[in-house]
Write an enzyme that holds these catalytic residues in place. Sequence first.
Site, short mmCIF file in Angstrom:
data_model
loop_
_atom_site.label_atom_id
_atom_site.label_comp_id
_atom_site.label_asym_id
_atom_site.label_seq_id
_atom_site.Cartn_x
_atom_site.Cartn_y
_atom_site.Cartn_z
N ASP A 285 16.94 -8.44 -20.32
CA ASP A 285 18.15 -7.80 -19.82
C ASP A 285 19.40 -8.33 -20.51
O ASP A 285 19.56 -9.54 -20.69
CB ASP A 285 18.24 -8.06 -18.31
CG ASP A 285 19.52 -7.53 -17.70
OD1 ASP A 285 19.69 -6.31 -17.65
OD2 ASP A 285 20.36 -8.37 -17.29
N ALA A 286 20.29 -7.43 -20.91
CA ALA A 286 21.66 -7.72 -21.35
C ALA A 286 21.77 -8.99 -22.19
O ALA A 286 22.47 -9.94 -21.83
CB ALA A 286 22.57 -7.82 -20.12
N GLU A 320 17.69 -5.22 -24.20
CA GLU A 320 18.91 -4.48 -23.89
C GLU A 320 20.04 -5.28 -24.52
O GLU A 320 20.21 -6.45 -24.21
CB GLU A 320 19.13 -4.34 -22.39
CG GLU A 320 20.41 -3.58 -22.06
CD GLU A 320 20.78 -3.63 -20.59
OE1 GLU A 320 21.37 -2.65 -20.12
OE2 GLU A 320 20.49 -4.64 -19.93
N HIS A 344 24.29 8.18 -24.06
CA HIS A 344 25.69 8.54 -23.84
C HIS A 344 26.04 9.85 -24.55
O HIS A 344 26.73 10.72 -23.98
CB HIS A 344 26.60 7.42 -24.32
CG HIS A 344 26.41 6.13 -23.58
ND1 HIS A 344 25.75 6.03 -22.38
CD2 HIS A 344 26.81 4.86 -23.90
CE1 HIS A 344 25.75 4.78 -21.97
NE2 HIS A 344 26.40 4.04 -22.88
#
Length: 632
Positions: A285-286, A320, A344
């Site tokens: 994650d991130a 990510e 997006h």
Amino acid sequence: MARRCRTPAVGPFPAGNPMNVAAAGRTIPAEWGAKWLGDNTSFSLWAPSATEVVVLGVDGPGHKLDRQGEGWHAATVPGFPPGARYRFLVNGAAVADPASRSQPDGPEGFSEVTDPAAYRWSDSAWHGRPWTETVLYELHVGTFSREGTFAGVIPHLEHLTALGVTMIELMPVGSFPGGWGWGYDGVLPFAPNAAYGSPDDLRRLVEACHGHGISVMLDVVYNHFGPHANMLPSYLPEFFTGKHKTPWGEAIAFDGPGARAVREFYVQNALYWIHDFHMDGLRLDAVQAVHDDSPEHILAEIARRVRAADPGRPVRLVLENDNNEAHWLDAARYEAQWNDDFHHALRVLTTGRRDGYYSDYADDPLRRLGRALTEGFSYQGEESHHRPGLIRGTPSAHLPPTAFVNFIQNHDQVGNTPFGRRITELAPEPQVRLATAVTLLSPGIPMLFMGQEWGSARPFDFFCDFPQPLAGLVRDGRRGEFSHLPEFQDVDMLAMLADPTAATTRDGSVLDWESIEHEPHARWLALHRRLLEVRRRVLLPLLPEIGGSAGSLRTIPAEGGGDGQGVIEARWALQDGGSLVMAANFCDASADWALDGSSQLFRLVEDTPPGTLGPWDLVLVRQAAAPGEAGS
């Protein structure tokens, strides 16, 4: 990028425990946490500032751990068999083991000794699947089934198999406070959340998935701890650093004075999930919030040691990374990255949304999506419109399409909308059909979010279970996130947002399996099954032929169409000199489109005249090599 796995001599899972791999040629005194040795239990805790560490059972006297080198406290202690509860007493304060393998009463209760070797696995014939076959399915254990447990996932595996899913991705399962949450506020990352079931319940889920031919990837959080029930700062301040900052406060000290022990915590965590639970991969994650100035970045070390632990087993590592750094995306380190650029741009084209970070894709959404399809990142060193002065991304066209995970929904992109709304509520059906086809029939790795396949009407809201006053701060913060939007200038509208700390918000996010056979849900399910069958039959044989630098793009603005509308023609070169071509018409009107020397593989809108793309239509074709251009 896909690596074919060799068949190990004695099954895919190594004997013994791979965690005690020396770091930089030096020996770590013991594994983090408790390990059952067959007659006694070894306990180990890194706490350089602690003058005394005692392991304490529910009843009876404590056992002092011996002070060892580099800030470790360790001892082998009798009387703590599997199932025994314990805590550490650090300078007189009782705390859970930060590497606890089981927390039956949650992170504020006692830890529990476990014996992973006692579980009798039945998946010795499982050797994983090629990465090119991957169809990901992200799910949240607590809301995927009515039971909200590991066991509750198992009855739905037949559905996932019939759908065409080959790998599930579990949102984080590490122990977090309260009865419900997304999992990203976990505080004990080795202990499966007790509300979902026991560690063996998770093993049974993984085993059942393998029995259905489904791989399992686990989402892990190596960038922060949750804001409640995390005791580490009180007795282990060396675990954190003020040198770097994250959106959640001080960063983890991967390059601090005690970095070797901190790094071991996370390397061992990665190895633990893969070895003790037979996970087929991890999604980190991130990682833009994983700061490390060491000569070897912790992300590189995790990948290196995971690969070294069992080089014959295909373990998939996915990132990510908001920084869009292509250098990580090498199968020797990380197979792929979630591609937010794809999402997006596609959202702008299908919903018309252009606020916030979507403004980066509003100038030319056709080109932005086309570039994400053919080159990976849409931004490759260009300045952000949304955040002026920020240069986004690095060149990625040299990577194969399978280095990118594409999606139109995930937990963030649903749960971080004001009402947790899914795309079927935000865009008309033709637009969503086209977005779905682009996602599932392009060469990138496709991912679905649970319930997407039948157009679930249930929201997926953000939810957590914190005590006051933190609960009130989270509630106010959630409303503050959306207060700038025009529709929430009305105070009454703002009050309609779901309370993220209420049990009803979690309950309202549980999937509506009962609706799956009714319209329009049955129609959506049939579409997803059809598209994934086409992917398996038509696209899968071509994926090994599509390498890096294979993509090219042409966009055709619509004549008289709406703002940003038109046709994307994405092309990927094949080894025989031919091409795979996808043409998608993001327009309310038909468009002329034809390609000489091509054979049609699939068309989304049936009964469309040849040489034409219908409104919101897609066609997939294979174009033969021109004479004299055939590949070797």
